[in-house]
Motif scaffolding. Structure first.
Motif, short mmCIF file in Angstrom:
data_model
loop_
_atom_site.label_atom_id
_atom_site.label_comp_id
_atom_site.label_asym_id
_atom_site.label_seq_id
_atom_site.Cartn_x
_atom_site.Cartn_y
_atom_site.Cartn_z
N LYS A 9 86.92 76.32 -23.69
CA LYS A 9 86.93 74.88 -23.46
C LYS A 9 86.76 74.57 -21.97
O LYS A 9 86.02 73.66 -21.60
CB LYS A 9 88.22 74.27 -24.01
N ASN B 274 83.24 75.09 -20.82
CA ASN B 274 82.35 74.01 -21.20
C ASN B 274 82.54 72.79 -20.30
O ASN B 274 81.59 72.11 -19.94
CB ASN B 274 82.59 73.61 -22.66
N GLU C 213 75.30 64.21 -18.81
CA GLU C 213 75.64 65.09 -19.94
C GLU C 213 77.06 64.84 -20.43
O GLU C 213 77.32 64.77 -21.64
CB GLU C 213 75.46 66.53 -19.50
N LEU C 214 78.01 64.67 -19.47
CA LEU C 214 79.39 64.38 -19.86
C LEU C 214 79.51 63.03 -20.53
O LEU C 214 80.26 62.88 -21.51
CB LEU C 214 80.29 64.45 -18.61
N GLU C 215 78.79 62.06 -19.97
CA GLU C 215 78.85 60.73 -20.58
C GLU C 215 78.32 60.76 -22.01
O GLU C 215 78.84 60.08 -22.90
CB GLU C 215 78.03 59.76 -19.74
N ALA C 216 77.27 61.58 -22.24
CA ALA C 216 76.70 61.65 -23.59
C ALA C 216 77.63 62.34 -24.56
O ALA C 216 77.66 62.02 -25.75
CB ALA C 216 75.35 62.36 -23.55
N LYS C 217 78.40 63.30 -24.09
CA LYS C 217 79.25 64.09 -24.98
C LYS C 217 80.65 63.51 -25.13
O LYS C 217 81.30 63.75 -26.13
CB LYS C 217 79.34 65.52 -24.47
N VAL C 218 81.19 62.84 -24.11
CA VAL C 218 82.61 62.47 -24.10
C VAL C 218 82.80 61.00 -24.40
O VAL C 218 83.60 60.63 -25.29
CB VAL C 218 83.24 62.82 -22.76
#
Length: 433
Positions: A428, A431, A279-284
């Motif tokens: 922030k 999240n 999820e982090l890789e997809a968003k960041v």
């Protein structure tokens, strides 16, 4: 009648025609020619003679009377003695033969008495009898008579010599008797003492043997008890050891179950971490970096899966250790990743993140500030009349300390928490978490 017989106690003598010397037959039969031969008989019976010698002077001139009993007979088995007897006594009766023998024997008895003392005759009758028997036998044998036996029957005197001799002897005997009695008593006492000593020694020896036997029994019993107790202790220890082994196996089974559960939990945590990382890789990150990062994580996850399968097949203790190590490693890696993300967030938001962290720790600070008051058993308050008193006073003091915290934080971090937008920073950080 021309045939004649005789018994074993007599002998026949046949003389006359054709009988020179005469024929002598002791117990048997014989043929006699009438008119020209003659038969005569002689008795072979045993003669008992009472040989009595009155007032015969001994060697010391003491007159004594001696009576002896002699047994004699004409010897029919010896031809020479039978011939001599026939020459001496043929035609004489038994009393006449006995009288001749008696006179001869009495003469020898008187001769022997004259050569002996009264003491020798009285004390040693056997010797006297042997001497009379020997001397008389030598003479009577020439007459054809043999002395069968001779025994001294009686010795006495008319002068009380033997009586006086008996008194001395009696006194000596009584003396010897008293001495013997005293010696016997002494010997009896000695033997009694010796017997008592032997008895006491035997008793002590018996007691010693009993004590030794008791000691041996106690030692053997102690050894047997020790052996029995040892066996019991070994049995109990074996039982306890078996119980401990059983408990250990149960604990190992429980640990294996826990390891399996922990492995599943770790697997779920890894999956959750993987989901969050994705999820982090997809968003960041950029798509390329996200794809590369995803592939690396997939490879890492596959490698971890192979490790977990190998660890599940190994020994229980090894599985447990490796599983725990792996769990710690995974948790550390997750925490490291989380801390890295938080560090990135803190780098991005700086003061806001700092204030958010301070706000998280603020309840702990309040708790530590109020801890001394909570641990106080008794509080005594003294009022001067110019302020509040009671619980409101204590609460006011705690709130007064709390109002000073922003200044303290600003001095420590250089951040003024009253000028930072808390809500934006909190959203922030949430999240990111």
């Amino acid at each position: 009648n021309m045939f004649y017989t005789c018994g074993p106690n007599e002998a026949m003598v046949v003389s006359g025609f054709c009988r020179s010397p005469p024929l002598m037959i002791a117990g048997g039969r014989v043929f006699v020619v009438p008119c020209v031969q003659q038969i005569q008989r002689i008795s072979l019976n045993t003669l008992t003679l009472n040989v009595k010698s009155d007032k015969v002077y001994t060697r010391h001139g003491v007159p004594i009377s001696v009576t002896g009993i002699a047994q004699m007979k004409i010897q029919g088995q010896n031809k020479q003695m039978l011939a001599a007897a026939c020459q001496m006594f043929m035609g004489k009766s038994e009393p006449e033969i006995a009288q001749i023998a008696l006179e001869t024997l009495e003469g020898h008895q008187r001769a022997i008495i004259a050569h002996l003392t009264v003491e020798e005759i009285y004390k040693d009758r056997k010797k006297f009898s042997e001497q009379v028997f020997k001397v008389a036998s030598s003479d009577l044998v020439n007459m054809g008579i043999s002395v069968v036996s001779y025994t001294l029957k009686d010795v006495h005197d008319d002068q009380d010599y033997l009586h006086s001799l008996g008194k001395a002897r009696t006194a000596q005997v009584q003396k010897d008797a008293r001495i013997g009695e005293a010696q016997n008593k002494r010997d009896a006492v000695i033997r009694e003492a010796h017997a008592m000593q032997v008895k006491v020694s035997a008793q002590y020896k018996n007691e010693i043997d009993m004590a030794k036997a008791q000691r041996d029994y106690e030692l053997k019993k102690a050894a047997y008890d020790t052996e029995v107790n040892t066996k019991k202790a070994e049995s109990e220890m074996a039982y306890q050891l078996q119980v401990a082994k059983t408990k250990q196996r149960i604990e190992e089974e429980k640990m294996q179950v826990q390891v399996v559960e922990r492995t599943q939990q770790i697997t779920l945590q890894e999956q959750e971490i993987t989901r969050r990382e994705k999820e982090l890789e997809a968003k960041v990150k950029k798509p390329a970096e996200a794809e590369r990062y995803r592939l690396e994580k997939l490879a890492e996850a596959h490698r971890l899966k192979l490790i977990m399968e190998a660890e599940a097949e190994a020994e229980s203790i090894r599985v447990k250790g490796e599983a725990e190590a792996f769990a710690v490693e995974a948790k550390g890696r997750a925490e490291a990743e989380q801390m890295a993300k938080k560090a990135e967030a803190f780098q991005e938001y700086k003061d806001g993140a700092m204030v958010d962290m301070l706000l998280e720790k603020l309840p702990l600070m309040v708790e530590e500030i109020s801890r001394p008051l909570c641990q106080a058993q008794k509080i005594t308050m003294v009022s001067s009349g110019g302020g509040e008193v009671g619980a409101s006073k204590l609460s006011g003091e705690v709130l007064d300390i709390m109002t000073r915290l922003p200044d303290t934080v600003e001095k420590l971090t250089g951040v003024n928490i009253s000028q930072v937008t808390f809500i934006t920073s909190f959203i922030k950080l949430s999240n990111l978490g």
